[in-house]
Design a protein around this motif. Structure first.
Motif, short mmCIF file in Angstrom:
data_model
loop_
_atom_site.label_atom_id
_atom_site.label_comp_id
_atom_site.label_asym_id
_atom_site.label_seq_id
_atom_site.Cartn_x
_atom_site.Cartn_y
_atom_site.Cartn_z
N LYS A 6 36.86 37.94 42.27
CA LYS A 6 37.87 38.99 42.46
C LYS A 6 38.31 39.05 43.92
O LYS A 6 39.50 39.17 44.21
CB LYS A 6 37.31 40.33 42.02
CG LYS A 6 38.32 41.44 42.07
CD LYS A 6 37.76 42.74 41.54
CE LYS A 6 38.82 43.82 41.67
NZ LYS A 6 38.32 45.13 41.28
N GLU A 39 42.08 38.55 45.36
CA GLU A 39 42.70 39.59 46.16
C GLU A 39 43.12 39.07 47.53
O GLU A 39 44.19 39.40 48.03
CB GLU A 39 41.77 40.78 46.30
CG GLU A 39 41.62 41.57 45.01
CD GLU A 39 40.56 42.66 45.09
OE1 GLU A 39 39.79 42.71 46.08
OE2 GLU A 39 40.51 43.46 44.14
N ASN A 40 42.28 38.23 48.13
CA ASN A 40 42.62 37.64 49.43
C ASN A 40 43.83 36.73 49.33
O ASN A 40 44.68 36.71 50.23
CB ASN A 40 41.44 36.88 50.01
CG ASN A 40 40.36 37.80 50.54
OD1 ASN A 40 40.61 38.96 50.85
ND2 ASN A 40 39.14 37.29 50.63
N HIS A 54 46.86 38.96 49.09
CA HIS A 54 47.12 39.57 50.40
C HIS A 54 47.77 38.55 51.33
O HIS A 54 48.76 38.86 52.00
CB HIS A 54 45.82 40.10 51.01
CG HIS A 54 46.01 40.63 52.40
ND1 HIS A 54 46.55 41.87 52.65
CD2 HIS A 54 45.78 40.07 53.60
CE1 HIS A 54 46.64 42.05 53.95
NE2 HIS A 54 46.16 40.98 54.55
#
Length: 51
Positions: free
Chosen positions: A10, A14-15, A18
């Motif tokens: 996860k 998410e990184n 981003h």
């Protein structure tokens, strides 16, 4: 059988989101990141006239 995403997986996803949305430059945005483009759009009237 449902597979759960681990915290590490996860975090990696998410990184990546981003990075893509906040850091990476985009050719369609004149090689600005999305955040840089939005900042210039909102704060620099001459920038909006060029486009």
């Amino acid at each position: 059988m449902k597979s759960a995403i681990s915290r590490m997986e996860k975090a990696i996803i998410e990184n990546a989101f981003h990075d893509y949305n906040n850091i990476r430059s985009h050719s369609t945005l004149n090689y600005y990141s999305s955040v840089q483009f939005l900042d210039k759009w909102n704060n620099d009237e001459s920038f909006r006239e060029i486009l």
